[in-house]
Write a protein that holds these residues in place. Structure first.
Motif, short mmCIF file in Angstrom:
data_model
loop_
_atom_site.label_atom_id
_atom_site.label_comp_id
_atom_site.label_asym_id
_atom_site.label_seq_id
_atom_site.Cartn_x
_atom_site.Cartn_y
_atom_site.Cartn_z
N ALA A 192 3.95 1.45 -1.17
CA ALA A 192 4.65 1.52 -2.45
C ALA A 192 3.76 2.08 -3.55
O ALA A 192 4.23 2.77 -4.45
CB ALA A 192 5.16 0.14 -2.85
N LEU A 193 2.46 1.81 -3.49
CA LEU A 193 1.54 2.25 -4.54
C LEU A 193 0.77 3.50 -4.15
O LEU A 193 -0.21 3.86 -4.81
CB LEU A 193 0.55 1.13 -4.86
CG LEU A 193 1.18 -0.13 -5.46
CD1 LEU A 193 0.12 -1.21 -5.63
CD2 LEU A 193 1.84 0.18 -6.78
N ARG A 194 1.19 4.20 -3.13
CA ARG A 194 0.44 5.35 -2.64
C ARG A 194 0.27 6.44 -3.70
O ARG A 194 -0.79 7.00 -3.86
CB ARG A 194 1.10 5.94 -1.40
CG ARG A 194 0.28 7.03 -0.73
CD ARG A 194 0.85 7.41 0.61
NE ARG A 194 0.95 6.29 1.54
CZ ARG A 194 -0.02 5.94 2.40
NH1 ARG A 194 -1.12 6.62 2.44
NH2 ARG A 194 0.16 4.93 3.22
N GLY A 195 1.30 6.77 -4.49
CA GLY A 195 1.21 7.85 -5.46
C GLY A 195 0.78 7.41 -6.84
O GLY A 195 0.67 8.22 -7.75
N VAL A 196 0.52 6.13 -7.05
CA VAL A 196 0.17 5.62 -8.37
C VAL A 196 -1.33 5.75 -8.59
O VAL A 196 -2.13 5.34 -7.76
CB VAL A 196 0.60 4.14 -8.51
CG1 VAL A 196 0.21 3.58 -9.85
CG2 VAL A 196 2.10 4.01 -8.30
N THR A 197 -1.69 6.33 -9.74
CA THR A 197 -3.11 6.47 -10.08
C THR A 197 -3.34 5.96 -11.49
O THR A 197 -2.40 5.79 -12.27
CB THR A 197 -3.56 7.94 -10.02
OG1 THR A 197 -2.77 8.69 -10.94
CG2 THR A 197 -3.40 8.51 -8.62
N GLN A 198 -4.60 5.74 -11.84
CA GLN A 198 -4.94 5.31 -13.18
C GLN A 198 -4.90 6.52 -14.11
O GLN A 198 -5.20 7.64 -13.70
CB GLN A 198 -6.34 4.70 -13.21
CG GLN A 198 -6.40 3.36 -12.55
CD GLN A 198 -7.78 2.74 -12.70
OE1 GLN A 198 -8.76 3.45 -12.89
NE2 GLN A 198 -7.85 1.43 -12.62
N PRO A 199 -4.59 6.29 -15.40
CA PRO A 199 -4.61 7.41 -16.34
C PRO A 199 -6.03 7.92 -16.55
O PRO A 199 -7.00 7.18 -16.40
CB PRO A 199 -4.02 6.83 -17.62
CG PRO A 199 -4.09 5.36 -17.48
CD PRO A 199 -4.12 5.05 -16.01
N ARG A 246 0.84 -1.20 0.00
CA ARG A 246 0.00 0.00 0.00
C ARG A 246 0.87 1.25 0.00
O ARG A 246 0.59 2.22 -0.71
CB ARG A 246 -0.92 -0.01 1.21
CG ARG A 246 -1.93 1.10 1.22
CD ARG A 246 -2.94 0.84 2.34
NE ARG A 246 -3.88 1.91 2.45
CZ ARG A 246 -5.03 1.99 1.78
NH1 ARG A 246 -5.35 1.03 0.94
NH2 ARG A 246 -5.83 3.01 1.95
#
Length: 116
Positions: free
Chosen positions: A35-42, A33
């Protein structure tokens, strides 16, 4: 009723293993969670972005199927001539009619080719 020491030890170890599994699961979830905190869908689909800008309907890129014989010929030319990688649709390297190498293979160039 007397409790057997072997049964007690087995139950204690089973409980400790279950607790370790739960703890490692929670820790792994927290790490993932974070590691993926700043990742969003396009916001838009990448394939439809260029088509809409050109005013066309959403058409997909055409897949080009390359014949197996051309791929094998390309690989043999790369191996025999020690050439850098090229796309299979471009011109292929030279091979003599007998299929033998025309140039001697330089081991240094081959290592450079493999290392990129």
């Amino acid at each position: 009723m007397k409790l057997n020491s072997t049964v007690a030890l087995t139950l204690i170890l089973l409980t400790l293993m279950a607790a370790a599994g739960v703890a490692s699961g929670i820790w792994g979830y927290a790490l993932g969670r974070e590691a993926l905190r700043g990742v969003t869908q396009p916001d838009v689909r990448p394939t439809s972005l260029g088509s809409e800008a050109a005013g066309e309907q959403g058409s997909r890129d055409e897949i080009i199927i390359i014949p197996e014989s051309k791929i094998i010929e390309d690989v043999k030319n790369r191996i025999n001539n020690s050439q850098p990688a090229r796309s299979s649709t471009e011109g292929l390297g030279r091979v003599s009619d007998a299929g033998a190498k025309e140039d001697t293979i330089n081991p240094v160039n081959r290592v450079r080719w493999w290392l990129g």
